[in-house]
Design a protein around this motif. Structure first.
Motif, PDB file in Angstrom:
ATOM      1  N   ALA A  49      17.455  26.231  43.016  1.00  0.00           N
ATOM      2  CA  ALA A  49      17.894  27.112  41.936  1.00  0.00           C
ATOM      3  C   ALA A  49      19.216  27.791  42.288  1.00  0.00           C
ATOM      4  O   ALA A  49      20.114  27.916  41.453  1.00  0.00           O
ATOM      5  CB  ALA A  49      16.814  28.156  41.651  1.00  0.00           C
ATOM      6  N   ALA A  50      19.356  28.240  43.543  1.00  0.00           N
ATOM      7  CA  ALA A  50      20.575  28.927  43.952  1.00  0.00           C
ATOM      8  C   ALA A  50      21.768  27.989  43.987  1.00  0.00           C
ATOM      9  O   ALA A  50      22.909  28.411  43.734  1.00  0.00           O
ATOM     10  CB  ALA A  50      20.371  29.560  45.326  1.00  0.00           C
TER      11      ALA A  50
ATOM     12  N   LEU B 174      20.110  33.703  50.930  1.00  0.00           N
ATOM     13  CA  LEU B 174      18.823  33.968  50.288  1.00  0.00           C
ATOM     14  C   LEU B 174      17.901  34.777  51.202  1.00  0.00           C
ATOM     15  O   LEU B 174      17.208  35.698  50.747  1.00  0.00           O
ATOM     16  CB  LEU B 174      18.158  32.656  49.899  1.00  0.00           C
TER      17      LEU B 174
ATOM     18  N   ARG C 288      12.469  25.082  46.283  1.00  0.00           N
ATOM     19  CA  ARG C 288      12.632  25.518  44.899  1.00  0.00           C
ATOM     20  C   ARG C 288      13.695  26.599  44.771  1.00  0.00           C
ATOM     21  O   ARG C 288      14.576  26.521  43.914  1.00  0.00           O
ATOM     22  CB  ARG C 288      11.290  26.030  44.367  1.00  0.00           C
ATOM     23  N   ARG C 289      13.632  27.612  45.626  1.00  0.00           N
ATOM     24  CA  ARG C 289      14.611  28.691  45.554  1.00  0.00           C
ATOM     25  C   ARG C 289      16.007  28.207  45.920  1.00  0.00           C
ATOM     26  O   ARG C 289      17.002  28.617  45.320  1.00  0.00           O
ATOM     27  CB  ARG C 289      14.196  29.834  46.485  1.00  0.00           C
TER      28      ARG C 289
ATOM     29  N   HIS D 242      16.369  38.216  50.204  1.00  0.00           N
ATOM     30  CA  HIS D 242      14.955  38.196  49.792  1.00  0.00           C
ATOM     31  C   HIS D 242      13.977  38.014  50.945  1.00  0.00           C
ATOM     32  O   HIS D 242      12.769  37.949  50.705  1.00  0.00           O
ATOM     33  CB  HIS D 242      14.739  37.070  48.772  1.00  0.00           C
TER      34      HIS D 242
ATOM     35  N   THR E 285      12.635  28.206  50.623  1.00  0.00           N
ATOM     36  CA  THR E 285      11.860  27.151  49.980  1.00  0.00           C
ATOM     37  C   THR E 285      12.809  26.235  49.229  1.00  0.00           C
ATOM     38  O   THR E 285      13.907  26.642  48.829  1.00  0.00           O
ATOM     39  CB  THR E 285      10.838  27.726  48.981  1.00  0.00           C
TER      40      THR E 285
ATOM     41  N   ALA F 141      12.116  33.358  51.367  1.00  0.00           N
ATOM     42  CA  ALA F 141      12.975  32.713  50.373  1.00  0.00           C
ATOM     43  C   ALA F 141      13.376  31.296  50.774  1.00  0.00           C
ATOM     44  O   ALA F 141      13.984  30.581  49.968  1.00  0.00           O
ATOM     45  CB  ALA F 141      14.240  33.548  50.152  1.00  0.00           C
TER      46      ALA F 141
END
Length: 236
Positions: free
Chosen positions: A51-52, A35, A47-48, A39, A45, A43
């Motif tokens: 999601a990944a 990530l 949350r990210r 990004h 976090t 990136a």
């Protein structure tokens, strides 16, 4: 560093995520590196990452106390990758040169992560092994304890500071890097000798030199200084 921190083993999630994978510390760290590569350091976090990974962000806290703890794990992973497969050859200069280049290139391979990693003390297993290896090279060469620790400090900080600076440059957008290149090749090279005689005289050398990192040369300067110190110890 605490003994428990260094020796801590992986913890695993009993149930698979929505994507059918079983979470592990190694998988989370690998995903965090990906990530950040795609990004940037922002990136990192929960949350990210959730999601990944196809997992609820709260599941990450079963493995890490928070994003700072995860950043330390990422830093330690970069150290582990740099030292993977390394074996001492028995020549202290060659061994330190190899380790320095491995550290520098390992961080530069992940410039976004290097921004978070180069200045951290991880307290984890890869860092502990790296400290042990570098001290082993210095002590094995004959450096007394105080000098071995001092040159360990110089060696590591030199490699990491150059890696951090060059990684930050590599992480810039392409347009920004190109603009900086033009400053050396056009702006500074075009300054008149009447006002900037030294820069005008050295313009060609500056253009060639400033394209590349000075770490390889700085490493040789460090090794020369260490060799001079060791020679003095042996004479003494």
């Amino acid at each position: 560093m605490t003994e428990g921190r260094v020796a801590a083993g992986p913890r695993r999630r009993r149930r698979p995520t929505k994507q059918g994978v079983v979470l592990s510390e190694e998988l989370i760290v690998e995903t965090a590196l990906r990530l950040m590569r795609e990004h940037g350091a922002g990136a990192l976090t929960a949350r990210r990452l959730g999601a990944a990974l196809g997992a609820d962000p709260s599941a990450l806290y079963r493995y890490f106390r928070g994003t700072d703890d995860l950043a330390l794990a990422v830093a330690d992973e970069l150290i582990g990758r740099s030292f993977a497969g390394w074996r001492p050859a028995g020549d202290w200069r060659a061994d330190l040169r190899d380790l320095g280049r491995r550290m520098y290139e390992g961080y530069l391979a992940h410039p976004q992560a290097a921004a978070l990693a180069t200045y951290r003390v991880t307290g984890r297993r890869h860092e502990a092994r790296a400290i042990e290896a570098i001290l082993g090279v210095l002590l094995g060469a004959g450096f007394p304890g105080r000098e071995a620790v001092r040159f360990y400090h110089l060696f590591v900080d030199q490699a990491l500071s150059h890696a951090a600076m060059d990684a930050a440059s590599a992480a810039l957008p392409r347009e920004a890097r190109e603009a900086e290149r033009r400053v050396w090749e056009e702006t500074y090279s075009g300054l008149p000798a009447a006002t900037h005689p030294n820069m005008a005289a050295m313009a060609g050398l500056l253009r060639a030199e400033m394209r590349n990192s000075c770490y390889p040369h700085a490493l040789e300067v460090f090794l020369d200084a260490a060799a001079a110190c060791l020679a003095g110890v042996r004479r003494g």
